[in-house]
Motif scaffolding. Structure first.
Motif, PDB file in Angstrom:
ATOM      1  N   LEU A 148       0.824  -1.219   0.000  1.00 51.19           N
ATOM      2  CA  LEU A 148       0.000   0.000   0.000  1.00 51.19           C
ATOM      3  C   LEU A 148       0.855   1.265   0.000  1.00 51.19           C
ATOM      4  CD1 LEU A 148      -2.845  -0.854   2.537  1.00 51.19           C
ATOM      5  CD2 LEU A 148      -3.071  -0.518   0.076  1.00 51.19           C
ATOM      6  N   PHE A 149       1.848   1.307   0.876  1.00 47.56           N
ATOM      7  CA  PHE A 149       2.654   2.514   0.997  1.00 47.56           C
ATOM      8  C   PHE A 149       3.564   2.718  -0.217  1.00 47.56           C
ATOM      9  CE2 PHE A 149       2.286   2.066   5.879  1.00 47.56           C
ATOM     10  CZ  PHE A 149       1.036   2.656   5.856  1.00 47.56           C
ATOM     11  N   SER A 150       4.050   1.639  -0.809  1.00 48.64           N
ATOM     12  CA  SER A 150       4.883   1.766  -2.012  1.00 48.64           C
ATOM     13  C   SER A 150       4.056   2.258  -3.192  1.00 48.64           C
ATOM     14  CB  SER A 150       5.536   0.427  -2.352  1.00 48.64           C
ATOM     15  OG  SER A 150       6.419   0.032  -1.331  1.00 48.64           O
ATOM     16  N   VAL A 151       2.865   1.705  -3.349  1.00 54.54           N
ATOM     17  CA  VAL A 151       1.981   2.156  -4.433  1.00 54.54           C
ATOM     18  C   VAL A 151       1.586   3.611  -4.198  1.00 54.54           C
ATOM     19  CG1 VAL A 151      -0.311   1.834  -5.467  1.00 54.54           C
ATOM     20  CG2 VAL A 151       1.162  -0.146  -5.024  1.00 54.54           C
ATOM     21  N   GLU A 152       1.349   3.977  -2.944  1.00 56.30           N
ATOM     22  CA  GLU A 152       1.018   5.374  -2.648  1.00 56.30           C
ATOM     23  C   GLU A 152       2.143   6.308  -3.088  1.00 56.30           C
ATOM     24  OE1 GLU A 152       0.192   8.465   1.034  1.00 56.30           O
ATOM     25  OE2 GLU A 152       1.175   6.541   1.424  1.00 56.30           O
ATOM     26  N   ARG A 153       3.372   5.937  -2.804  1.00 56.94           N
ATOM     27  CA  ARG A 153       4.506   6.780  -3.182  1.00 56.94           C
ATOM     28  C   ARG A 153       4.577   6.967  -4.697  1.00 56.94           C
ATOM     29  NH1 ARG A 153       8.786   7.726   0.080  1.00 56.94           N
ATOM     30  NH2 ARG A 153      10.276   7.192  -1.550  1.00 56.94           N
ATOM     31  N   ILE A 154       4.349   5.893  -5.432  1.00 55.07           N
ATOM     32  CA  ILE A 154       4.370   5.982  -6.897  1.00 55.07           C
ATOM     33  C   ILE A 154       3.225   6.865  -7.392  1.00 55.07           C
ATOM     34  CG2 ILE A 154       4.078   4.652  -9.030  1.00 55.07           C
ATOM     35  CD1 ILE A 154       5.491   2.307  -7.500  1.00 55.07           C
ATOM     36  N   MET A 155       2.043   6.652  -6.833  1.00 55.23           N
ATOM     37  CA  MET A 155       0.869   7.420  -7.260  1.00 55.23           C
ATOM     38  C   MET A 155       1.017   8.904  -6.901  1.00 55.23           C
ATOM     39  SD  MET A 155      -0.834   5.223  -8.856  1.00 55.23           S
ATOM     40  CE  MET A 155      -2.298   6.167  -9.185  1.00 55.23           C
ATOM     41  N   ARG A 156       1.638   9.208  -5.782  1.00 51.55           N
ATOM     42  CA  ARG A 156       1.882  10.609  -5.414  1.00 51.55           C
ATOM     43  C   ARG A 156       2.768  11.281  -6.453  1.00 51.55           C
ATOM     44  NH1 ARG A 156       0.706  12.271  -0.224  1.00 51.55           N
ATOM     45  NH2 ARG A 156       2.338  13.831  -0.304  1.00 51.55           N
ATOM     46  N   ARG A 157       3.801  10.583  -6.905  1.00 56.91           N
ATOM     47  CA  ARG A 157       4.667  11.140  -7.940  1.00 56.91           C
ATOM     48  C   ARG A 157       3.894  11.378  -9.236  1.00 56.91           C
ATOM     49  NH1 ARG A 157       7.932   7.096  -6.580  1.00 56.91           N
ATOM     50  NH2 ARG A 157       9.134   7.691  -4.790  1.00 56.91           N
ATOM     51  N   LEU A 158       3.079  10.393  -9.614  1.00 55.87           N
ATOM     52  CA  LEU A 158       2.294  10.518 -10.848  1.00 55.87           C
ATOM     53  C   LEU A 158       1.265  11.644 -10.763  1.00 55.87           C
ATOM     54  CD1 LEU A 158       1.674   6.759 -11.738  1.00 55.87           C
ATOM     55  CD2 LEU A 158       3.206   8.369 -12.899  1.00 55.87           C
ATOM     56  N   ALA A 159       0.711  11.863  -9.579  1.00 59.08           N
ATOM     57  CA  ALA A 159      -0.291  12.907  -9.385  1.00 59.08           C
ATOM     58  C   ALA A 159       0.334  14.282  -9.190  1.00 59.08           C
ATOM     59  CB  ALA A 159      -1.182  12.569  -8.196  1.00 59.08           C
ATOM     60  N   GLY A 160       1.648  14.330  -9.072  1.00 61.02           N
ATOM     61  CA  GLY A 160       2.322  15.606  -8.878  1.00 61.02           C
ATOM     62  C   GLY A 160       2.247  16.128  -7.462  1.00 61.02           C
ATOM     63  N   LEU A 161       1.956  15.255  -6.527  1.00 60.98           N
ATOM     64  CA  LEU A 161       1.904  15.663  -5.119  1.00 60.98           C
ATOM     65  C   LEU A 161       3.313  15.737  -4.549  1.00 60.98           C
ATOM     66  CD1 LEU A 161      -1.139  13.585  -3.881  1.00 60.98           C
ATOM     67  CD2 LEU A 161      -0.996  16.059  -4.055  1.00 60.98           C
ATOM     68  N   PRO A 162       3.520  16.598  -3.582  1.00 61.32           N
ATOM     69  CA  PRO A 162       4.847  16.720  -2.968  1.00 61.32           C
ATOM     70  C   PRO A 162       5.270  15.420  -2.293  1.00 61.32           C
ATOM     71  CG  PRO A 162       3.312  18.340  -2.055  1.00 61.32           C
ATOM     72  CD  PRO A 162       2.553  17.495  -2.998  1.00 61.32           C
TER      73      PRO A 162
END
Length: 185
Positions: A148-162
């Motif tokens: 969950l946390f690894s996918v979140e990190r990838i998705m944050r990058r893709l979404a342009g979140l800090p």
């Protein structure tokens, strides 16, 4: 996508805080149990038959929960050495590759942990009287949290979140801006 990721980050941030609190409580409980065992053995001349197996079980919980939160926060498993030698444009790719490797590791933990738990489920932990399934439950839960946390990190990058709270793009003053949703700010 950004709004959905912000909402997911809030939920995952809550899960991470709960996991960290549980890990901390487990560490304190384990320390108290070991202290009580030493006191009983060397001062009272007797023993707490449940102290060792329960301490080991608590240790599994705080290690795997704490490690998963460490991955979310960017304190574990990364290709940082390569970042010093490669141009800056590769940083995001290397962090994402690292997160994919961690997610795969988390999947292996969950999959094989579940198989071990299934094989041990009929055995009983001596002194505690519960199924050995619970010995392997921290491995399974820790693996799921790693995914969950690894996918979140990838998705944050893709979404342009800090991602500054996640081990990348650190601010000079170490502060986190209010728009960094789900990162504990």
């Amino acid at each position: 996508m950004r709004e959905k990721m912000e909402t997911a980050a809030l939920w995952l941030g809550t899960i991470a805080r709960v996991a960290l609190w549980l890990a901390g409580i487990g560490l304190v409980l384990m320390t108290a149990i070991v202290f009580a065992q030493v006191f009983y053995r060397y001062v009272l001349g007797t023993s707490l038959f449940w102290a060792e197996p329960s301490s080991v079980m608590l240790m599994g919980w705080f290690i795997f929960l704490g490690a998963a939160v460490g991955v979310r926060e960017g304190y574990h498993l990364s290709f940082d050495v390569l970042l010093y030698f490669l141009p800056d444009r590769f940083g995001s790719w290397l962090h994402s590759l690292s997160d994919l490797v961690v997610a795969a590791f988390g999947f292996g933990m969950s999959w094989y942990g579940l198989q071990l738990a299934d094989k041990a489920a009929n055995d009983i932990v001596p002194g505690v009287g519960i199924s050995r399934f619970f010995d392997f439950l921290p491995v399974i839960v820790g693996g799921v949290l790693l995914i969950l946390f690894s996918v979140e990190r990838i998705m944050r990058r893709l979404a342009g979140l800090p991602t500054s709270r996640f081990g990348e793009d650190h601010d000079d003053d170490g502060t986190i801006s209010p728009d960094e949703i789900g990162t504990g700010a």
